[in-house]
Design an enzyme around this catalytic site. Sequence first.
Site, PDB file in Angstrom:
ATOM      1  N   LEU A  19     -18.186 -22.299  90.311  1.00 25.24           N
ATOM      2  CA  LEU A  19     -16.729 -22.266  90.109  1.00 25.24           C
ATOM      3  C   LEU A  19     -16.045 -23.424  90.823  1.00 25.24           C
ATOM      4  CD1 LEU A  19     -16.206 -18.448  90.801  1.00 25.24           C
ATOM      5  CD2 LEU A  19     -16.042 -19.590  88.572  1.00 25.24           C
ATOM      6  N   ASP A  62     -23.069 -19.705  91.965  1.00 24.94           N
ATOM      7  CA  ASP A  62     -22.504 -19.869  93.310  1.00 24.94           C
ATOM      8  C   ASP A  62     -23.255 -19.099  94.394  1.00 24.94           C
ATOM      9  OD1 ASP A  62     -20.113 -21.595  93.079  1.00 24.94           O
ATOM     10  OD2 ASP A  62     -19.423 -20.062  91.677  1.00 24.94           O
ATOM     11  N   ASP A  68     -19.994 -15.692 101.380  1.00 22.94           N
ATOM     12  CA  ASP A  68     -18.972 -14.883 100.708  1.00 22.94           C
ATOM     13  C   ASP A  68     -19.405 -13.451 100.439  1.00 22.94           C
ATOM     14  OD1 ASP A  68     -17.074 -16.909 100.677  1.00 22.94           O
ATOM     15  OD2 ASP A  68     -18.051 -17.854  98.958  1.00 22.94           O
ATOM     16  N   ARG A  87     -19.299 -13.341  90.585  1.00 26.99           N
ATOM     17  CA  ARG A  87     -20.091 -13.493  91.807  1.00 26.99           C
ATOM     18  C   ARG A  87     -20.585 -12.135  92.354  1.00 26.99           C
ATOM     19  NH1 ARG A  87     -18.441 -17.669  96.234  1.00 26.99           N
ATOM     20  NH2 ARG A  87     -20.568 -17.041  96.718  1.00 26.99           N
ATOM     21  N   ARG A 133      -8.862 -14.788  96.115  1.00 27.06           N
ATOM     22  CA  ARG A 133     -10.106 -14.017  96.126  1.00 27.06           C
ATOM     23  C   ARG A 133     -10.005 -12.684  96.871  1.00 27.06           C
ATOM     24  NH1 ARG A 133     -14.472 -17.521  94.797  1.00 27.06           N
ATOM     25  NH2 ARG A 133     -13.611 -18.929  93.221  1.00 27.06           N
ATOM     26  N   HIS A 163     -10.261 -20.549 100.173  1.00 21.06           N
ATOM     27  CA  HIS A 163     -10.504 -19.536 101.209  1.00 21.06           C
ATOM     28  C   HIS A 163      -9.812 -19.924 102.508  1.00 21.06           C
ATOM     29  CE1 HIS A 163     -14.503 -18.532  99.024  1.00 21.06           C
ATOM     30  NE2 HIS A 163     -13.712 -17.483  98.905  1.00 21.06           N
ATOM     31  N   CYS A 248     -19.997 -21.956 104.374  1.00 26.06           N
ATOM     32  CA  CYS A 248     -20.337 -21.113 103.212  1.00 26.06           C
ATOM     33  C   CYS A 248     -21.833 -20.909 103.006  1.00 26.06           C
ATOM     34  CB  CYS A 248     -19.844 -21.717 101.911  1.00 26.06           C
ATOM     35  SG  CYS A 248     -18.373 -22.679 102.003  1.00 26.06           S
TER      36      CYS A 248
HETATM   37  C1  DA2 Z   1     -15.299 -21.196 103.014  1.00 29.74           C
HETATM   38  N1  DA2 Z   1     -15.727 -21.321 101.647  1.00 29.74           N
HETATM   39  C2  DA2 Z   1     -15.140 -22.399 100.976  1.00 29.74           C
HETATM   40  C3  DA2 Z   1     -16.635 -20.403 101.104  1.00 29.74           C
HETATM   41  N2  DA2 Z   1     -17.039 -19.503 101.830  1.00 29.74           N
HETATM   42  N3  DA2 Z   1     -17.082 -20.399  99.835  1.00 29.74           N
HETATM   43  C4  DA2 Z   1     -17.072 -21.413  98.869  1.00 29.74           C
HETATM   44  C5  DA2 Z   1     -17.406 -20.900  97.498  1.00 29.74           C
HETATM   45  C6  DA2 Z   1     -17.324 -21.943  96.449  1.00 29.74           C
HETATM   46  C7  DA2 Z   1     -17.602 -21.426  95.068  1.00 29.74           C
HETATM   47  N4  DA2 Z   1     -17.672 -22.504  94.144  1.00 29.74           N
HETATM   48  C8  DA2 Z   1     -16.521 -20.459  94.612  1.00 29.74           C
HETATM   49  O1  DA2 Z   1     -15.528 -20.899  94.032  1.00 29.74           O
HETATM   50  O2  DA2 Z   1     -16.656 -19.249  94.807  1.00 29.74           O
END
Ligand code: DA2
Length: 256
Positions: A19, A62, A68, A87, A133, A163, A248
Amino acid sequence: MTRGIALVRRPGHRLAEGLVTHIERTDVDIARARQQHEAYRTALADAGWQVHEVDPADQCPDAVFVEDTVVVCDGLAVVTRPGAPERRPEIAGAEKAVREAGLDVVRIEAPGTLDGGDVLQVGDTVYVGLGGRTNDEGVAQLAAHLASRGRTVVPVPLREVLHLKSAVTALSDGTLLALPDLFDTGALGRPVRAIDEEAGCHVVPLGGDLVLLAASAPRTAALVADLGFTPVVVDISEYEKLEGCVTCLSVLIPRA
Ligand SMILES: CN(C)C(=N)NCCC[C@H](N)C(=O)O
């Protein structure tokens, strides 16, 4: 003696389809991403962490962003319910891994949503980003779970950012490194140190004076060194193309 367990999940073959929400999509070099992930795992191991691989979830592009899927706090694992429905199949492997690690396990249930990337723990305070999210119900459920660990949860409204930890993280002494334009820093209730390069506000304290950060944040690495820490620098360019950062790619479970 290890510092604890570092959960990671190897990138799958669909990584390039991950994503992107707040940046433009650019091509991801999978071979390079695999090399970078190997170097990331080595950095954790060299810093004293026992690296444990979460079962692959290769149907989920992802899945490598394992942070996450689970929040670990003082022996308790809160298995999340990611805000992006595609996800959600990622969480089964994460739950298995934290059970194997011997943690107590609870879950965020519908209609709550919570991404681990929105959860920033600083001492007894747990800041939680409210944005695309994570929703209010997810924050409320997390607060109820973490009350048993003596933690206070503070919601932080986000602006145009994925995030909370895309915009602010903390050094081990509690210093907050932030990109102030991306959220209401007043919600943190404490001063932040403004950082002038995007990846600079993403740090992972690795124990002792070690601080993991991305190669794309050289000025912040110098700042961190000036503050008396030892920067551990990794190139994660292929993950940055998917709005990923150093936080992440792992979940640290400190030894009890
Ligand atoms: C702190 N960050 C940025 C994270 N913990 N996760 C990044 C997830 C990226 C993935 N493409 C998405 O959009 O879910």
